[in-house]
Design an enzyme around this catalytic site. Structure first.
Site, PDB file in Angstrom:
ATOM      1  N   CYS A   1      -3.214  63.615  -0.083  1.00  0.00           N
ATOM      2  CA  CYS A   1      -3.241  63.027  -0.894  1.00  0.00           C
ATOM      3  C   CYS A   1      -4.556  62.846  -1.993  1.00  0.00           C
ATOM      4  O   CYS A   1      -4.927  62.974  -2.862  1.00  0.00           O
ATOM      5  CB  CYS A   1      -2.649  61.379  -0.709  1.00  0.00           C
TER       6      CYS A   1
ATOM      7  N   HIS B   1      -5.768  57.560  -5.004  1.00  0.00           N
ATOM      8  CA  HIS B   1      -5.221  57.147  -3.468  1.00  0.00           C
ATOM      9  C   HIS B   1      -6.269  55.880  -3.308  1.00  0.00           C
ATOM     10  O   HIS B   1      -7.406  55.824  -3.701  1.00  0.00           O
ATOM     11  CB  HIS B   1      -5.749  58.079  -2.528  1.00  0.00           C
TER      12      HIS B   1
END
Length: 597
Positions: free
Chosen positions: A88, A142
């Site tokens: 991510c 993120h």
């Protein structure tokens, strides 16, 4: 946002300046309203977490995704788009800055690029500096250290990003197990009325995004709205009714569920985050190659199993409907296909739940009459393995983890402008068998990279495309390492990029993944920077995927291409699933030079 503080006492000079500024602003508003033909286009960027191209518009006949398919029918769809790292934070920082992981120097979750690498501009920052109101909803960057615990606010956003209040329950004990108690499980279909706050994060994100669209409808300034959806990221926590779309008996299985014979151990992803879930932990699966056992999440007494030689992955025999009592000892190497079906069922159900949220968002865009002047980009940060190569989750260089959906809707370019009263994106109910099956409007099989998102959105919005980055570029705030994909829309005002016209390197996508050791261990999936000892650099062309695992210094951020630990070479035509590594059987010395973009 909190209201601004009251103004200080006003002098006549200040008042005169204020009046002048006010008249100037009124003139700007009038000019904008009177020049609608040249108004800047808005941007709606939809980022999905862990979504592989398991969508109807990508040819998946099982998955119900009518709203995303409808978007695809009005878009240019990239069949072969690839992430630069299949995890991510590194992927998101890479495509939001337009730089590769070796430039951002983010391979884990534990550093902020502006401090650690360079003060690189981001896509929303560039739009903000060019007069856009920039807004973030849900998971765009993120969260955490990698975005400075602020989603890069205030650099990237006009006001603080929105995170759904129910997000904090995603990894808490909200999943009802077979014992009737609540657990932190992998498989977590829920009754939404019973969960904390009576809602789910993606539903809240959709509601907030629609609220912002309503607010921006009357704004003079163009907007850049990024909406990040959590599902189908684990845990598979979704409204339980979506399971009905995917009866277990209809579930397809990975066509290659075993670990390939010739896969180097360093390339294997031991899916540790899956093993950490309570329902999986209770199974005591051996690390790293232990398979999903027979009774995972289902009290079954009957199951189709596949016996394999664990050492070689060779199929020995298949015996349907072998009777196994609950708790019985399984032979070494037994893989229960029923367990796999449960995971795949929940992944696909999560995708259909996500699709409804995208549908509500796009329908609202239509209702607000914003579809005629809003570019829509739809994408995922990386893919997700569903049992292929004996792997689950991401954390590798295989196509199943690096290949992603990517599409762009551009009003008047990829689709005709909607007529008065016409809706381009009416909501499609995935439970309605009569919902229209739609294919992609325009598609290309050319290989492209997510790092191209920055120059493409800038160009589509009519802004100057950032220049190519020099080498090195750590001192350069605004530049890009990806190609402008505007040519796929055949725009006549595109500044010619000689690289994109006839150069064979156009059809190369680069990715990479770090490892702490040559053999799978507890932190192989997500090693911290200090623990990285090996880096797998991979190139994907139309013909092959070629990967070398080389020594890497985490203090100097240098790869040693003369220190090759292992290699992989798969030919796409003869081995589309990438199961037969012919690296040791081939002459491939010249390919090594291609691993550096």
């Amino acid at each position: 946002m909190s209201p601004p503080p009251p103004p200080p006492p006003t002098t006549w000079r200040q008042l005169s300046f204020s009046l002048l500024l006010g008249f100037f602003c009124i003139a700007l508003v009038s000019a904008a309203q009177g020049n609608s033909a040249t108004d800047a286009l808005n941007i709606l960027l939809i980022i999905v977490d862990d979504l592989r191209p398991s969508l109807g518009c990508y040819g998946d006949k099982l998955v119900r995704s009518p709203n995303i398919d409808q978007l695809a029918s009005h878009s240019i769809v990239f069949e072969n788009a690839f992430a630069q790292q299949a995890v991510c934070a590194p992927s998101r920082v890479s495509f939001l800055t337009g730089r590769r992981p070796d430039t951002t120097r983010l391979y884990d979750f534990n550093s902020y690029w502006r401090v650690h690498s360079g003060n690189f501009s981001t896509i929303p920052q560039y739009f903000k500096e060019n007069g856009y109101v920039t807004m973030s909803v849900g998971k765009v960057f993120h969260p955490g250290i990698s975005s400075n615990h602020s989603d890069d606010y205030p650099y990237s956003w006009s006001f603080p990003p929105y995170h759904p209040s129910s997000e904090k329950y995603e990894n808490t004990k909200t999943c009802k197990g077979q014992d009737g108690k609540l657990h932190t499980n992998l498989l977590c279909p829920v009754d939404v009325a019973d969960v904390p706050e009576g809602t789910l994060p993606d539903k809240q994100s959709t509601e907030e995004a629609i609220r912002l669209l309503e607010k921006m409808k009357t704004s003079v300034s163009p907007f850049f709205l990024a909406v990040g959806y959590h599902k189908p990221h684990i845990p598979f926590r979704y409204p339980k009714e979506f399971q009905k779309l995917y009866p277990l008996e209809n579930m397809t299985l990975a066509p290659d569920p075993h670990v390939p014979d010739s896969l180097p151990p360093v390339a294997y992803n031991p899916w540790m985050d899956i093993r950490e879930r309570e329902d999986v932990q209770a199974l005591n699966i051996s690390v790293p190659y232990g398979p999903i056992p027979v009774d995972f999440q289902y009290s079954c007494s009957m199951c189709t199993i596949l016996i394999m030689r664990q050492s070689s992955g060779e199929n020995c025999w298949r015996q349907p409907l072998l009777l196994l009592s609950r708790g019985s000892q399984l032979p070494s190497g037994v893989l229960c296909l029923f367990g796999e079906r449960k995971i795949r069922q929940s992944y696909f159900a999560s995708v259909s739940y996500l699709d409804t949220q995208v549908g509500h968002l796009l329908s609202a865009l239509d209702d607000l009459r914003l579809a005629h002047n809003t570019i829509i980009a739809f994408m995922s940060d990386h893919g997700w393995a569903l049992g292929e190569h004996g792997e689950w989750a991401k954390y590798s260089n295989f196509d199943v983890t690096t290949r992603v959906p990517l599409m762009f809707y551009v009003p008047g370019k990829t689709a005709l402008l909607p007529a008065a009263g016409e809706k381009l994106f009416p909501y499609q109910d995935p439970f309605d068998p009569a919902s229209e099956l739609m294919g992609a409007g325009r598609r290309t099989e050319d290989l492209v990279e997510l790092v191209s998102l920055f120059p493409t959105l800038a160009g589509l919005a009519g802004m100057p495309v950032p220049p190519w980055c020099p080498i090195p570029s750590f001192h350069v705030e605004l530049c890009r390492e990806g190609h402008n994909l505007q040519r796929y829309l055949q725009l006549h005002d595109l500044e010619e990029d000689p690289y994109l016209f006839g150069n064979p390197r156009e059809l190369i996508a680069y990715s990479q993944y770090p490892r702490p050791a040559d053999f799978p261990q507890w932190n192989s999936d997500k090693p911290s920077l200090k623990d990285i000892k090996v880096m797998g650099y991979s190139i994907r062309t139309i013909d092959y995927r070629y990967t070398v695992w080389v020594g890497f210094s985490p203090t100097e951020f240098l790869a040693n291409f003369s220190d090759i630990h292992a290699g992989e070479l798969y030919f796409v035509d003869s081995d589309p699933l990438q199961d037969h590594n012919v690296y040791n059987d081939s002459q491939h010395g010249g390919l090594l030079l291609s691993l550096r973009p």
